[in-house]
Design a protein around this motif. Structure first.
Motif, mmCIF file in Angstrom:
data_model
loop_
_atom_site.group_PDB
_atom_site.id
_atom_site.type_symbol
_atom_site.label_atom_id
_atom_site.label_comp_id
_atom_site.label_asym_id
_atom_site.label_seq_id
_atom_site.Cartn_x
_atom_site.Cartn_y
_atom_site.Cartn_z
ATOM 1 N N PHE A 84 0.772 -1.175 -0.064
ATOM 2 C CA PHE A 84 0.114 0.104 0.015
ATOM 3 C C PHE A 84 0.804 1.047 0.062
ATOM 4 O O PHE A 84 1.354 1.447 0.987
ATOM 5 N N ILE A 86 1.240 4.845 0.006
ATOM 6 C CA ILE A 86 0.614 6.104 0.417
ATOM 7 C C ILE A 86 1.778 7.446 0.081
ATOM 8 O O ILE A 86 1.435 8.377 0.150
ATOM 9 N N HIS A 144 7.499 -1.188 7.745
ATOM 10 C CA HIS A 144 6.442 -1.315 7.002
ATOM 11 C C HIS A 144 5.789 -0.211 6.088
ATOM 12 O O HIS A 144 6.399 1.022 6.494
ATOM 13 N N VAL A 146 3.684 1.292 4.566
ATOM 14 C CA VAL A 146 2.945 2.492 4.846
ATOM 15 C C VAL A 146 3.455 3.560 5.807
ATOM 16 O O VAL A 146 3.484 4.693 5.512
ATOM 17 N N ILE A 147 3.941 3.161 6.675
ATOM 18 C CA ILE A 147 4.693 4.101 7.762
ATOM 19 C C ILE A 147 5.800 4.615 6.897
ATOM 20 O O ILE A 147 5.906 6.160 6.926
ATOM 21 N N THR A 148 6.857 4.009 6.215
ATOM 22 C CA THR A 148 7.822 4.629 5.660
ATOM 23 C C THR A 148 7.398 5.578 4.694
ATOM 24 O O THR A 148 8.041 6.513 4.505
ATOM 25 N N ILE A 150 4.607 7.380 4.292
ATOM 26 C CA ILE A 150 4.216 8.397 5.059
ATOM 27 C C ILE A 150 5.273 9.542 5.501
ATOM 28 O O ILE A 150 5.321 10.592 5.278
ATOM 29 N N MET A 151 6.299 8.845 6.059
ATOM 30 C CA MET A 151 7.482 9.714 6.650
ATOM 31 C C MET A 151 8.079 10.203 5.304
ATOM 32 O O MET A 151 8.508 11.497 5.324
ATOM 33 N N PHE A 152 8.202 9.462 4.185
ATOM 34 C CA PHE A 152 8.936 10.059 2.988
ATOM 35 C C PHE A 152 8.070 11.027 2.352
ATOM 36 O O PHE A 152 8.771 11.925 1.696
ATOM 37 N N TYR A 154 6.658 13.654 4.086
ATOM 38 C CA TYR A 154 6.849 14.549 4.564
ATOM 39 C C TYR A 154 8.405 14.987 4.469
ATOM 40 O O TYR A 154 8.875 16.213 4.403
ATOM 41 N N PHE A 290 -2.772 11.539 -3.152
ATOM 42 C CA PHE A 290 -3.639 11.027 -2.184
ATOM 43 C C PHE A 290 -5.041 10.539 -3.142
ATOM 44 O O PHE A 290 -5.747 9.452 -2.993
ATOM 45 N N VAL A 291 -5.361 11.593 -3.992
ATOM 46 C CA VAL A 291 -6.646 11.064 -5.004
ATOM 47 C C VAL A 291 -6.171 9.837 -5.614
ATOM 48 O O VAL A 291 -7.260 9.052 -5.838
ATOM 49 N N ILE A 293 -5.086 7.245 -4.515
ATOM 50 C CA ILE A 293 -5.616 6.204 -3.572
ATOM 51 C C ILE A 293 -7.092 5.932 -4.180
ATOM 52 O O ILE A 293 -7.461 4.668 -4.357
ATOM 53 N N LEU A 297 -8.805 2.564 -5.978
ATOM 54 C CA LEU A 297 -9.797 1.811 -5.250
ATOM 55 C C LEU A 297 -11.182 1.865 -5.980
ATOM 56 O O LEU A 297 -11.585 0.549 -6.324
ATOM 57 N N ILE A 343 -13.491 6.987 -0.773
ATOM 58 C CA ILE A 343 -12.401 6.140 -0.226
ATOM 59 C C ILE A 343 -13.013 5.350 0.868
ATOM 60 O O ILE A 343 -12.707 3.853 0.872
ATOM 61 N N ALA B 97 -9.387 7.534 4.555
ATOM 62 C CA ALA B 97 -10.807 8.048 4.252
ATOM 63 C C ALA B 97 -11.245 9.199 5.342
ATOM 64 O O ALA B 97 -11.778 10.131 5.007
ATOM 65 N N PHE B 100 -9.442 12.515 5.187
ATOM 66 C CA PHE B 100 -9.885 13.299 4.105
ATOM 67 C C PHE B 100 -11.265 13.950 4.397
ATOM 68 O O PHE B 100 -11.381 14.963 4.081
ATOM 69 N N TYR B 295 10.659 12.323 11.021
ATOM 70 C CA TYR B 295 10.512 11.470 9.940
ATOM 71 C C TYR B 295 11.651 10.484 9.804
ATOM 72 O O TYR B 295 11.404 9.409 9.654
ATOM 73 N N CYS B 299 12.189 6.515 10.280
ATOM 74 C CA CYS B 299 12.493 5.734 9.167
ATOM 75 C C CYS B 299 13.884 5.014 9.695
ATOM 76 O O CYS B 299 14.203 3.509 9.328
ATOM 77 N N LEU B 302 12.719 2.347 11.985
ATOM 78 C CA LEU B 302 12.021 1.333 11.479
ATOM 79 C C LEU B 302 12.971 0.315 10.529
ATOM 80 O O LEU B 302 12.770 -0.922 10.561
#
Lengths: 367, 323
Positions: A84, A86, A144, A146-148, A150-152, A154, A290-291, A293, A297, A343, B97, B100, B295, B299, B302
């Motif tokens: 996933f 993000i 994970h 998803v977490i990384t 998101i961090m990337f 930012y 983000f759109v 996603i 879907l 979503i 969701a 948003f 962040y 990372c 992690l």
């Protein structure tokens, strides 16, 4: 027998269920509009009028759709491999850097059709590079994704602001943006396509990158459903254990899927950077990652579905602008509300209607 | 300004900036320890901020604002629970969701109700949580070292700040010393075992996400009616994700969560302070470095380079009772 294991015909799974989810999302959005004290039907007709009522409206709709096709494909390629992503937003942002550097370097010397393929590669490479670190962390270190990612997003945003404010800014100017590209760094608009249908494009920035997006969609379809690599990706996505028993290398497949995903996200930058504003600006991605996603879907992660749902979201974005112009009570952010609901219903509550549909379907089949 | 004053200054803004992170990260702790990933922390926080500001403005009561913030955030948690526990949907998608939806609806409703471009009207002092002066703060203000520390950093915060620091040991106690906490942690590691013991996995997870909702309610309320005096659009500005980073950084443990949040708050305070200032030998440090640091650190953590952060085993996986 549990309803989850009953197989439904494709037209229900890929047609009816997404449409039902969409309808519910729209009904709730309608309730919000009604609560504000405006007419939901009035808003809906404004939405359609704004997005499809004029050549310019259609041009803007397709311009937005172009970005969403790229980011939708980006999310979809990763999802097929069970990842996933993000981070399309950040990958698209960095892709902008790649394509802007190409345009800045070449626009004085060569015409746009020479710049364009190089820019596609540049944008794709930068996007893929930004995806490569989360991909590596997932593949080799078990972080994970998803977490990384998101961090990337930012980290990428901070990096780009730094570059635009301190490095790429035009000396003596206040706005954190690069210089405007010359003609050699701009993608031509597709006014002639609109003329074929007897419509005028006007000021809409609908441009050549739409065609690149369609080509990319075709290649994604080819890759995922017609190649060995695509089969391996889908196997991994369906069941990592089965994939490992079948001898599919986990780390390699994850890396390739994420690099492709990042490259597709990066190419999205062609549309706003070279197709519309002809310069690199802060926050030019504007949430398109983000759109993606929602688009993926809605489109059931299939390129054809993604093209349709990208156009649908293009309609929402352009029509939403029109509504906020005509009904000042409803702000542009109404799009985010609809997007969130789409979503939620198309993604997280995907199978809410399934048991009921299975019931209805079985009754019909018996007769 | 001498160095000690600067330190006091930075420390007091560290506290201010850490509070929403502490509440939110603890919220994530409850939810994720029970096996429900929560990307929607950001949205719940923002929704709570909006609800708190609206109700505090209308009723002129900070406490009713807090109640509204909590109610809003808990109802979002229930939506998340409905999608990810009852419908076994994808928890990440559900969280996205919610983010948003809230990012949009707060501005749409704010504009429709108050007509100030998505802001809520400025709150009067009565409808906010105001600073509390601890006993003796004024008396020892002039005492060297201890005086400024006590009167400017420890004293002079609002009630929610103290509640945040109380919430940390309380969360620890609930998670590690009560039956509910034991079961909650178990359901995040091995829901099958909990189910076999005859305990409802769904109900446990619902209670966990509701705990998360309550805590996010506190953090949103803090943002809107303790730290600021109005709801401003997008005022959570990524804090929900920083809290998520802090949660990972703290390896899903309550007391380290507090320290991770203080660290990230400190980085934020330092970034604000350093803006436009020169560092000897280095020159001006771009503020973006401080912004990206939490962040980047997360990372690196992690990736297992500074210890291993193992998330709850059943995290992100919907529980199916039988196959």
């Amino acid at each position: 027998m549990s309803t989850a294991s009953v197989s439904l015909p494709n037209w229900i799974t890929y047609g009816l269920i997404p449409v039902l989810n969409l309808i519910v999302a729209f009904l709730i959005s309608g309730v919000v509009v009604w609560l504000i004290g405006e007419s939901p039907l009035g808003a809906l007709s404004l939405l359609i009028e704004g997005a499809l009522g004029s050549g310019e409206g259609i041009g803007f709709t397709l311009y937005y759709a172009t970005s969403f096709i790229f980011t939708g494909l980006s999310v979809a390629v990763a999802i097929h491999a069970g990842l996933f992503n993000i981070g399309s937003e950040g990958q698209a942002y960095l892709g902008g850097l790649g394509c802007a550097l190409v345009a800045l370097a070449l626009d004085r010397f060569v015409p746009w059709y020479v710049t364009m393929p190089v820019a596609v590669v540049g944008a794709g490479l930068f996007g893929a590079a930004w995806a490569s670190i989360p991909a590596f962390l997932q593949a080799k270190r078990g972080s994970h994704i998803v977490i990384t990612t998101i961090m990337f997003n930012y980290i990428g945003a901070a990096l780009m602001v730094y570059l635009l404010v301190h490095v790429l800014i035009v000396p003596g100017k206040m706005a954190p943006e690069t210089r405007t590209f010359l003609d050699g760094g701009q993608l031509p608009k597709l006014g002639w396509v609109m003329n074929l249908f007897g419509a005028k494009l006007g000021a809409a920035p609908f441009n050549v990158s739409f065609i690149i997006a369609l080509v990319a969609a075709y290649f994604v379809w080819l890759l995922v459903w017609r190649t060995k690599l695509g089969f391996e990706m889908r196997t991994l996505g369906a069941s990592p254990t089965a994939a490992s028993y079948a001898g599919i290398p986990y780390a390699r497949t994850v890396m390739i899927a994420m690099l492709l995903s990042g490259a597709l996200a990066g190419m999205m930058a062609l549309n706003p950077v070279m197709g519309s504003s002809a310069r690199l600006q802060v926050e030019f991605v504007g949430g398109a990652g983000f759109v993606g996603i929602a688009v993926s879907l809605m489109g059931r992660n299939h390129p054809v579905g993604i093209i349709f749902s990208a156009i649908l979201f293009g309609i929402l974005y352009q029509g939403g602008d029109w509504i906020s112009f005509e009904m000042p009570n409803i702000t542009r952010e109404m799009i985010l509300v609809i997007q969130g609901l789409v979503i939620l219903f198309a993604g997280a509550l995907e199978y809410m209607f399934r048991p009921a549909l299975v019931h209805v379907y079985q009754q019909f089949k018996v007769k | 300004m001498d160095y000690y004053d600067i330190l006091i200054n930075v420390l007091s803004s560290t506290i201010r900036l850490s509070i929403p992170l502490i509440f939110t990260a603890l919220a994530g702790l409850f939810s994720e320890r029970a096996g429900v990933f929560d990307i929607g922390l950001e949205g719940k926080m923002l929704g709570a901020a909006f609800a708190a500001a609206c109700v505090a403005y209308i009723t002129d009561s900070a406490w009713l604002g807090l109640v509204a913030g909590i109610l809003c955030s808990v109802s979002l948690s229930l939506v998340h629970g409905f999608a990810s526990i009852t419908n076994r949907g994808n928890q990440i998608i559900s969280g996205v969701a919610i983010n948003f939806f809230i990012a949009g609806i707060t501005i749409v409703l704010g504009q429709a109700w108050f007509g100030q471009g998505g802001r809520t009207p400025q709150l009067s002092p009565a409808s906010r949580f105001s600073p509390i002066t601890l006993p003796g703060a004024d008396a020892i203000r002039e005492v060297a070292i201890i005086g400024p520390l006590y009167s400017n950093v420890i004293s002079g915060n609002n009630i929610l700040t103290y509640l945040a620091f109380l919430a940390v040991p309380l969360s620890w106690w609930i998670l590690y010393r009560t039956r509910f906490g034991l079961r909650l942690r178990a359901v995040g590691e091995n829901p099958g075992a909990v189910d076999t013991a005859g305990i409802s996995v769904s109900w446990l997870r619902y209670r966990a996400v509701m705990c998360a909702g309550v805590l996010c309610g506190f953090s949103g309320t803090y943002l809107a009616i303790a730290q600021s005096a109005a709801f401003i659009k997008d005022m959570s500005a990524g804090k929900g994700y920083i809290a998520l980073a802090a949660l990972v950084f703290a390896k899903w443990k309550p007391v380290p969560v507090m320290f991770a949040c203080l660290l990230f708050g400190f980085l934020d305070a330092l970034a604000n302070f350093m803006q436009g200032k020169q560092v000897p030998l280095i020159g001006a440090v771009p503020v973006q470095i401080f912004q990206a640091l939490p962040y980047i650190l997360t990372c690196i953590l992690l990736a297992g380079f500074i210890g291993v952060a193992t998330p709850p085993k059943a995290g992100g996986v919907p529980y199916t009772k039988e196959r």
